[in-house]
Enzyme design. Sequence first.
Site, PDB file in Angstrom:
ATOM      1  N   LYS A 119       0.812  -1.224   0.000  1.00  0.00           N
ATOM      2  CA  LYS A 119       0.000   0.000   0.000  1.00  0.00           C
ATOM      3  C   LYS A 119       0.844   1.272   0.000  1.00  0.00           C
ATOM      4  CE  LYS A 119      -4.488  -1.460   1.676  1.00  0.00           C
ATOM      5  NZ  LYS A 119      -4.275  -2.856   2.153  1.00  0.00           N
TER       6      LYS A 119
ATOM      7  N   SER B 280       1.585  -9.720  -1.171  1.00  0.00           N
ATOM      8  CA  SER B 280       1.279  -8.300  -0.992  1.00  0.00           C
ATOM      9  C   SER B 280       1.714  -7.743   0.362  1.00  0.00           C
ATOM     10  CB  SER B 280      -0.211  -8.057  -1.206  1.00  0.00           C
ATOM     11  OG  SER B 280      -0.980  -8.928  -0.394  1.00  0.00           O
TER      12      SER B 280
ATOM     13  N   GLU C 175     -10.109   7.359   4.390  1.00  0.00           N
ATOM     14  CA  GLU C 175     -10.810   6.471   5.315  1.00  0.00           C
ATOM     15  C   GLU C 175      -9.958   5.213   5.465  1.00  0.00           C
ATOM     16  OE1 GLU C 175     -11.427   6.530   2.074  1.00  0.00           O
ATOM     17  OE2 GLU C 175     -10.952   4.414   1.743  1.00  0.00           O
TER      18      GLU C 175
HETATM   19  C1  LIG Z   1      -5.074  -3.935   1.772  1.00  0.00           C
HETATM   20  C2  LIG Z   1      -4.365  -5.175   1.451  1.00  0.00           C
HETATM   21  C3  LIG Z   1      -4.771  -6.001   0.372  1.00  0.00           C
HETATM   22  C4  LIG Z   1      -5.999  -5.727  -0.434  1.00  0.00           C
HETATM   23  O1  LIG Z   1      -5.989  -4.549  -1.151  1.00  0.00           O
HETATM   24  P1  LIG Z   1      -5.842  -4.515  -2.745  1.00  0.00           P
HETATM   25  O2  LIG Z   1      -6.155  -3.128  -3.105  1.00  0.00           O
HETATM   26  O3  LIG Z   1      -6.802  -5.522  -3.298  1.00  0.00           O
HETATM   27  O4  LIG Z   1      -4.434  -4.906  -3.040  1.00  0.00           O
HETATM   28  C5  LIG Z   1      -4.019  -7.114   0.087  1.00  0.00           C
HETATM   29  N1  LIG Z   1      -2.931  -7.439   0.814  1.00  0.00           N
HETATM   30  C6  LIG Z   1      -2.500  -6.679   1.845  1.00  0.00           C
HETATM   31  C7  LIG Z   1      -1.288  -7.098   2.599  1.00  0.00           C
HETATM   32  C8  LIG Z   1      -3.207  -5.522   2.198  1.00  0.00           C
HETATM   33  O5  LIG Z   1      -2.787  -4.783   3.233  1.00  0.00           O
END
Ligand SMILES: *Cc1c(COP(=O)(O)O)cnc(C)c1O
Length: 405
Positions: free
Chosen positions: A101, A388, A123
Site C-alpha cells: 500500500k 502483498s 478512510e
Molecule cells: C489492503 C491489502 C490487500 C488488499 O488490497 P488490494 O487493493 O486488493 O491490493 C491485500 N494485501 C495486503 C497485505 C493488504 O494490506
Amino acid sequence: MKHNNFEFDTYFKNYPDKDGFFGKYGGSYITEDLKKAMDEITEAYFTICKSSRFIGELRRIRKEFQGRPTPISYLERLSKSLGNVQLYVKREDLNHTGAHKLNHCMGEALLAKYMGKKKVIAETGAGQHGVALATAAAYFGLECDIYMGAVDIKKQAPNVARMKILGANVVEVTDGLATLKEAVDAAFAAYSRDYKDSIYCIGSVVGPHPFPMMVRDFQSVVGIEAREQFLEMTGELPDAVVACVGGGSNAMGMFSGFLNDPVDIYGIEPLGRGTALGDHAASLKYGTEGVMHGFNSIMLKDENGEPAPVYSVASGLDYPSSGPEHAFLHDLGRVKYDVINDDETIDAFFSLSRMEGIIPAIESAHAVAYGIKLAKQMGRGSVLINLSGRGDKDMDYIIEKYGIR
Ligand SMILES: *Cc1c(COP(=O)(O)O)cnc(C)c1O
C-alpha cells in the site's frame, strides 16, 4: 499481443479513456463539488506526475526510503513438496511498512506536496491504508486525517496506535454501523468541505476517476520490477501470475507488468465461509454491474441494490466491489478470477511460514493458496505470486482462532 482477439499492445494508451472508463466500468458518479476536486487532481496527475522531476523524486524515494526494488524469492521447499512446478513470490512484504500500500500512498502524498496541499484525508477499515498514508504524510510533513468507524477503532488497536505515533489524526465515525462504509462517507464529506487545502487519498484502484488509474500506475512498479527480475532469474517469463483481489491494487500493480505477455493471469477473491451472500467477498465471481463509492463496476448487492454485507478472514479483502479495471479485464477474459476460502487460506499461511520462513498477510495467503492449487494442476511450469504483505498484523488473531498447528 492479442488475447481473445483483444489487442493489448496499446492497452495503457487507451485505458482508461479521458473520462476514466475501462469499457463501461469506472467513470465518476459524484456530486458537482467533488467532481471539481477530482478534475483538479486529474489535471495535476497528467502535468505533475508525468514530469521527469516528479518521476525522479519518486524513484529516489522508492529506493532510499521504501527499500525498492523488493526481491523475488524462489520457494524451493514448498515447490518440491508439490511436484515439478516452480513457485516464486514477489516480496511486497519487504516494502517499508510491510505491504504494497505504501507504493501508491507515497505517490499520492508526493502529488499532494507538488500541488501545495497541506493535508491528506482518507478512510480506513482495518487500518492498513491509514498506516501507509500516515507514514507517507510523516515523510512529507503533511497533516493527515484518517476517518475510521468506532467499531473498527476498537478492533484494530495496534494500527490505531501506529497511526497516532506517526502523527495522524484518527477521526472516529459513529454514524450507522460505524464501520468502513460510514468512514468513507464521512471522509468524502470532509474532503468536499476542504478540498482547496487537502487531497483525498484512496487506498486501492477504486473510487471515482482518476483514482483507479492513478493507483494502478503507482502500483505498476511491482509488475515492472517483477517482470525484469523474473527474466533475469530464469531467462523466461512465468507461465502464470497470481495476486489476491480486494479493491485490487496489489493485483493491478502486478498484472500491469504482464497484460501484453503470453502469461496466464489469476485474480483471487475471498470465498470466506461459503457461497451464501454475506459469507464471502467474491464480488467479481458472484456480483453484478452497479455503481457504488463513485464508480461503476461489478458489485455484490443486497435486496435493495445497496452494497451487500461481506465477510472474509482477511479484513483487507472484505469489500463488496473491485476496481473497474478488474471488471473490464474480467469481461475481456484476460484475467481469470477465482476464489479461495478461509480454510485453504489458513493452510497456505502455515505452509509458507513453516516451509519457507515467510509469514504472509492473510490477504496474501489467498494468492499463495491458489498458487499451490495451480502447482498441483499444472504439473510443470512456473507461477509467480504477489506476496502483498507480511503477517505480523495477523498473528494474534490466527493463534487465538486457529491455534498453533
Ligand atoms: C489492503 C491489502 C490487500 C488488499 O488490497 P488490494 O487493493 O486488493 O491490493 C491485500 N494485501 C495486503 C497485505 C493488504 O494490506
